[in-house]
Motif scaffolding. Structure first.
Motif, PDB file in Angstrom:
ATOM      1  N   PHE A 111       0.911  -1.239   0.006  1.00  0.00           N
ATOM      2  CA  PHE A 111      -0.152  -0.038   0.036  1.00  0.00           C
ATOM      3  C   PHE A 111       1.068   1.190   0.007  1.00  0.00           C
ATOM      4  N   SER A 112       0.167   2.263  -0.395  1.00  0.00           N
ATOM      5  CA  SER A 112       0.876   3.778  -0.183  1.00  0.00           C
ATOM      6  C   SER A 112       0.784   4.217   1.070  1.00  0.00           C
ATOM      7  N   PRO A 113       1.915   4.667   1.935  1.00  0.00           N
ATOM      8  CA  PRO A 113       1.800   5.066   3.053  1.00  0.00           C
ATOM      9  C   PRO A 113       1.000   6.493   3.098  1.00  0.00           C
ATOM     10  N   ARG A 114       1.289   7.314   1.974  1.00  0.00           N
ATOM     11  CA  ARG A 114       0.204   8.360   1.780  1.00  0.00           C
ATOM     12  C   ARG A 114      -1.135   8.104   1.837  1.00  0.00           C
ATOM     13  N   GLU A 115      -1.665   7.105   0.835  1.00  0.00           N
ATOM     14  CA  GLU A 115      -2.733   6.503   0.911  1.00  0.00           C
ATOM     15  C   GLU A 115      -3.379   6.018   2.293  1.00  0.00           C
ATOM     16  N   MET A 116      -2.631   5.290   2.904  1.00  0.00           N
ATOM     17  CA  MET A 116      -3.123   4.979   4.268  1.00  0.00           C
ATOM     18  C   MET A 116      -3.364   6.357   5.250  1.00  0.00           C
ATOM     19  N   LEU A 117      -2.650   7.028   4.851  1.00  0.00           N
ATOM     20  CA  LEU A 117      -2.620   8.523   6.060  1.00  0.00           C
ATOM     21  C   LEU A 117      -3.952   9.080   5.518  1.00  0.00           C
ATOM     22  N   ALA A 118      -4.134   9.190   4.566  1.00  0.00           N
ATOM     23  CA  ALA A 118      -5.455   9.823   4.017  1.00  0.00           C
ATOM     24  C   ALA A 118      -6.658   8.976   4.491  1.00  0.00           C
ATOM     25  N   ARG A 119      -6.614   7.863   4.585  1.00  0.00           N
ATOM     26  CA  ARG A 119      -7.708   6.925   5.177  1.00  0.00           C
ATOM     27  C   ARG A 119      -7.828   7.232   6.407  1.00  0.00           C
ATOM     28  N   VAL A 120      -6.792   6.926   7.080  1.00  0.00           N
ATOM     29  CA  VAL A 120      -6.901   7.399   8.562  1.00  0.00           C
ATOM     30  C   VAL A 120      -7.593   8.552   8.871  1.00  0.00           C
ATOM     31  N   LYS A 121      -7.082   9.643   8.397  1.00  0.00           N
ATOM     32  CA  LYS A 121      -7.666  11.124   8.550  1.00  0.00           C
ATOM     33  C   LYS A 121      -9.206  10.928   7.944  1.00  0.00           C
ATOM     34  N   LEU A 122      -9.506  10.311   7.031  1.00  0.00           N
ATOM     35  CA  LEU A 122     -10.950  10.361   6.834  1.00  0.00           C
ATOM     36  C   LEU A 122     -11.991   9.471   7.650  1.00  0.00           C
ATOM     37  N   ARG A 123     -11.411   8.468   8.086  1.00  0.00           N
ATOM     38  CA  ARG A 123     -12.027   7.535   9.005  1.00  0.00           C
ATOM     39  C   ARG A 123     -12.154   8.290  10.528  1.00  0.00           C
ATOM     40  N   LEU A 124     -11.213   9.321  10.927  1.00  0.00           N
ATOM     41  CA  LEU A 124     -11.309   9.886  12.023  1.00  0.00           C
ATOM     42  C   LEU A 124     -12.459  11.053  12.131  1.00  0.00           C
ATOM     43  N   LYS A 125     -12.477  11.636  11.076  1.00  0.00           N
ATOM     44  CA  LYS A 125     -13.430  12.510  11.109  1.00  0.00           C
ATOM     45  C   LYS A 125     -14.915  12.727  11.807  1.00  0.00           C
ATOM     46  N   PRO A 126     -15.622  11.475  11.604  1.00  0.00           N
ATOM     47  CA  PRO A 126     -17.046  11.471  12.346  1.00  0.00           C
ATOM     48  C   PRO A 126     -16.679  10.728  13.846  1.00  0.00           C
ATOM     49  N   HIS A 127     -15.597  10.594  14.052  1.00  0.00           N
ATOM     50  CA  HIS A 127     -15.358   9.560  15.279  1.00  0.00           C
ATOM     51  C   HIS A 127     -14.441  10.134  16.190  1.00  0.00           C
ATOM     52  N   ARG A 128     -14.433  11.078  16.848  1.00  0.00           N
ATOM     53  CA  ARG A 128     -13.005  11.862  17.625  1.00  0.00           C
ATOM     54  C   ARG A 128     -13.631  11.567  18.894  1.00  0.00           C
ATOM     55  N   VAL A 129     -12.868  10.375  19.481  1.00  0.00           N
ATOM     56  CA  VAL A 129     -13.324  10.077  21.218  1.00  0.00           C
ATOM     57  C   VAL A 129     -12.181  10.471  21.823  1.00  0.00           C
TER      58      VAL A 129
END
Length: 226
Positions: free
Chosen positions: A105-123
């Motif tokens: 996988f691309s590290p940059r793509e993984m970073l983008a996916r992490v940020k995307l999934r965090l948006k509605p879930h800040r705990v």
């Protein structure tokens, strides 16, 4: 980003190192575990914002681990696997996964996916408080809490405790703890860690527990979850 906690459960060290470097460079705090058992124990004890979960682990199947996690937590889970079968992606999403990334996988793509999934879930509070009978130790806003009670740690005490908690049962030398606190590692300062550990233990005792920080004589200190 500095307060966001990401856990990686992945048995391939090279892949884990890549993820850790990518996430830490962007300001995330990362804890890595190579087995499902160790990762699950950490998730039950420490507040976590997102999980990157390998499917093929040496001691458990990632799908089964996801099911166990979903019994107590709704944190975002990104599956990581070498397999690219459609059925795996469907199963992963149906049992509670939020995303699916295949190796390589691309590290940059993984970073983008992490940020995307965090948006509605800040705990920020522990995910087990609603059902777990035992109090848990967790971090929030550069302090640690036990049974919802602030320990009132100094900046240095927080860094030391944070280092210990990041790898349960891992023994850290005085020099390693000094380094984590960004202090001089000369021998004349090494013993100062003992006084900081004593202060942390006193604050834990005030909050209701004194069984978490242990001494390994001749080596250093380690954190043992209750």
């Amino acid at each position: 980003m500095s307060c966001i906690q990401v856990v990686i459960i992945e048995d391939e060290k090279a892949i884990a190192d890549t993820l850790i470097h990518t996430l830490e460079m962007d300001g995330f705090k990362v804890a890595w575990f190579s087995t499902a058992g160790a990762g699950l124990e950490h998730l039950k004890a420490i507040s976590t914002d997102l999980l990157i979960l390998d499917i093929g682990l040496p001691d458990a199947n990632g799908f089964e681990l996801c099911k166990q996690i979903r019994e107590f937590s709704s944190l975002p889970i990104i599956f990581l696997t070498a397999r690219n079968d459609e059925i795996d992606r469907v199963v992963g999403l149906e049992i509670g996964g939020d995303d699916y990334v295949t190796k390589p996988f691309s590290p940059r793509e993984m970073l983008a996916r992490v940020k995307l999934r965090l948006k509605p879930h800040r705990v920020s509070a522990p995910l087990l408080d609603s059902f777990q009978s035992k109090p848990v130790l967790y971090s929030e806003n550069y302090d640690y809490y036990y049974a919802k009670q602030s320990l009132g740690l100094t900046a240095l005490e927080f860094k030391v405790l944070d280092k210990l908690v990041s790898q349960p049962r891992q023994v850290f030398s005085r020099e390693q703890l000094l380094s984590s606190a960004e202090l001089c590692q000369e021998s004349m300062y090494a013993r100062n860690i003992d006084s900081h550990i004593k202060a942390i233990r006193n604050k834990l005792r005030t909050a209701g527990t004194d069984e978490l920080i242990h001494t390994k004589r001749g080596f250093g200190y380690f954190y043992e979850p209750v």
